[in-house]
Design an enzyme around this catalytic site. Structure first.
Site, short mmCIF file in Angstrom:
data_model
loop_
_atom_site.label_atom_id
_atom_site.label_comp_id
_atom_site.label_asym_id
_atom_site.label_seq_id
_atom_site.Cartn_x
_atom_site.Cartn_y
_atom_site.Cartn_z
N HIS A 97 0.86 -1.20 0.00
CA HIS A 97 0.00 0.00 0.00
C HIS A 97 0.89 1.24 0.00
CE1 HIS A 97 -2.79 3.10 1.36
NE2 HIS A 97 -3.73 2.33 0.83
N GLU A 145 -3.63 3.39 -7.40
CA GLU A 145 -4.07 4.52 -6.56
C GLU A 145 -3.05 5.65 -6.67
OE1 GLU A 145 -6.54 2.78 -2.91
OE2 GLU A 145 -4.42 3.00 -2.44
O1 G3P Z 1 -6.46 1.92 0.51
C1 G3P Z 1 -7.39 2.84 0.07
C2 G3P Z 1 -6.85 4.19 0.01
O2 G3P Z 1 -5.53 4.41 0.03
C3 G3P Z 1 -7.68 5.23 -0.59
O3 G3P Z 1 -8.04 6.00 0.50
O4 G3P Z 1 -9.39 7.58 1.73
O5 G3P Z 1 -8.82 8.02 -0.64
O6 G3P Z 1 -10.44 6.22 -0.07
P1 G3P Z 1 -9.25 7.02 0.36
#
Ligand code: G3P
Length: 226
Positions: A97, A145
């Site tokens: 992560h 992400e």
């Molecule tokens: O692991 C999920 C994450 O990093 C995204 O976080 O708070 O943007 O949904 P968020």
């Protein structure tokens, strides 16, 4: 019994937010379970490590660890082995992560050890290039992400839809059996719908659910177009 993760999937990462301390993690996991049962959509809970065993035994939905370490069972004080994570009832694990990055060689080891104990692997990547490198290790899922959007109020599906389409295409070219998830800023059912339209097999999200006043209401909204 190995819990399968059918797609599309919503993975809720509880992170280490204050809201999931004490009984908070169990309450959110129960909300995930309840919405999954009511709607038939696969929702996975990803609680803090200290609650992994408790929550794995308390809910019927798949539970994921936020991390594993590249160690087999044995002398590894303080590390978290894939074998222990599987043994406490978890179905899978996040690896690499954005807030818990590890070197590539260790990512590969974590994937191999996890596969050896039938733990589903969700490997995170910050961009298309890294997603492709991760797909070469043959995890079950790659979650793309963009770090700058994590924890914010603008969803990756709005701010950078291209990264999702490109990751889906590039990962498919490397290995068609690796599914792509996307995350960062995802908060609503519209965001999830867009993620699926862009080719993702689901979303990985955190603050939208964990920091919500009513997590169950947010979860119901997230799955409403699935
Ligand atoms: O692991 C999920 C994450 O990093 C995204 O976080 O708070 O943007 O949904 P968020």
């Amino acid at each position: 019994m190995v819990k399968k993760i059918s797609k599309p999937v919503i993975i809720v990462n509880f992170k280490t937010y204050i809201e999931v301390e004490k009984d908070g993690a169990l309450a959110i996991a129960k909300a995930c379970e309840s919405v999954s049962e009511e709607t038939g959509v696969t929702i996975c809970a990803c609680p803090p490590m200290v609650d992994l065993g408790l929550i794995s035994r308390s809910v019927s939905i798949p539970v994921l660890s936020q991390n594993v370490d590249p160690h087999a069972a044995g002398s590894a004080t303080g590390w978290v082995t894939p074998s222990m994570v599987r043994g406490c009832g978890a179905a899978g694990t996040l690896i690499n992560h954005s807030e818990h990055k590890i070197p590539k060689r260790q990512i590969e080891e974590c994937i191999e050890l996890s596969k050896g104990v039938e733990l589903i692997t969700v490997v995170c990547a910050e961009n298309v290039k890294v997603a492709v490198q991760m797909a070469e290790f043959r995890p079950d899922f790659v979650a793309v992400e963009p770090p700058e959007l994590i924890g914010g109020n603008v969803s990756v599906t709005t701010a950078n839809p291209k990264i999702i389409e490109e990751t889906v295409e590039a990962v498919r070219a490397v290995n068609g059996s690796v599914s792509v998830l996307c995350g960062a800023g995802v908060k609503t059912g519209t965001d999830v719908k867009k993620a699926i339209e862009l080719g993702a097999s689901g979303v990985l999200l955190a603050s939208g659910v964990v920091k919500a006043k009513d997590p169950k209401a947010v979860l119901l909204d997230l799955v409403k177009y699935l």
